[in-house]
Design an enzyme around this catalytic site. Sequence first.
Site, PDB file in Angstrom:
ATOM      1  N   THR A  83      32.580 -19.201 -10.588  1.00  0.00           N
ATOM      2  CA  THR A  83      31.332 -18.897 -11.272  1.00  0.00           C
ATOM      3  C   THR A  83      31.075 -20.004 -12.277  1.00  0.00           C
ATOM      4  O   THR A  83      32.024 -20.530 -12.873  1.00  0.00           O
ATOM      5  CB  THR A  83      31.406 -17.542 -12.006  1.00  0.00           C
ATOM      6  OG1 THR A  83      30.487 -17.528 -13.106  1.00  0.00           O
ATOM      7  CG2 THR A  83      32.781 -17.293 -12.579  1.00  0.00           C
ATOM      8  N   CYS A 198      24.150 -21.465 -10.866  1.00  0.00           N
ATOM      9  CA  CYS A 198      24.793 -20.157 -10.752  1.00  0.00           C
ATOM     10  C   CYS A 198      25.238 -20.043  -9.303  1.00  0.00           C
ATOM     11  O   CYS A 198      24.462 -20.374  -8.390  1.00  0.00           O
ATOM     12  CB  CYS A 198      23.828 -19.045 -11.123  1.00  0.00           C
ATOM     13  SG  CYS A 198      24.459 -17.393 -10.773  1.00  0.00           S
TER      14      CYS A 198
END
Length: 231
Positions: A83, A198
């Site tokens: 992430t 992201c």
Amino acid sequence: MKTLGLIGGMSWESTAIYYRLLNEIVRERLGGLHSAELLLYSFDFAAIAAHQSAGDWDAAARLLADVARRLEGAGAEGLLICTNTMHRMADEVQAAVSIPLIHIADATAGTMKRAGATKPALLATAFTMEQDFYKGRLARRHGMAPVVPDAEGRAMVHRVIYEELCRGVVSKASKTAYIAEVAKMRQANEIDSVIMGCTEITMLIGQDDFDLPVFDTTRIHAEAAVEFALG
């Protein structure tokens, strides 16, 4: 081949993409029945998201550092935080182990440099767009000048990530909104590229949607990890 330790589940939607990409890239490089040697810890993302919302980054850092130690103890030789946002505690995770952490922003910057891009639009969670841990690293370490959407744009991009993509929802309306946001940024800021900052955004948009270079951090991170694993 070195064993990679994946700190995942944030969200599992993109961690599943990591798992597929890592194995596909190893097979492409080595052929035959080869696949990646992986250890995966997948968080319950609700607990992590609660810490994010509360601004309790210290608690989140402790959780990730503990998992990093467990992965190292299980035999991991390199680590990935799957992430962008949770690279906010990359230093704490690296300090907890003796094996290297493959940093997603550094991998992305390397790919950007090879493409000659320096002023990207950064689409990401509000935490990544508004705090300094990611933009600052791109600027100070790599000479990039990332640009983020205005407040309304940031809210829209963040909402789509948490309310849709992290829940497996891919909406044509949201795709259109993201493409329009980049067009607006291009007109206002003369951006030269786009960072999908992201790991879930790869579910929604890609290079085919733009005539600017698009940097898919999920794939770039996976490629860097395989380079490390294969030495």
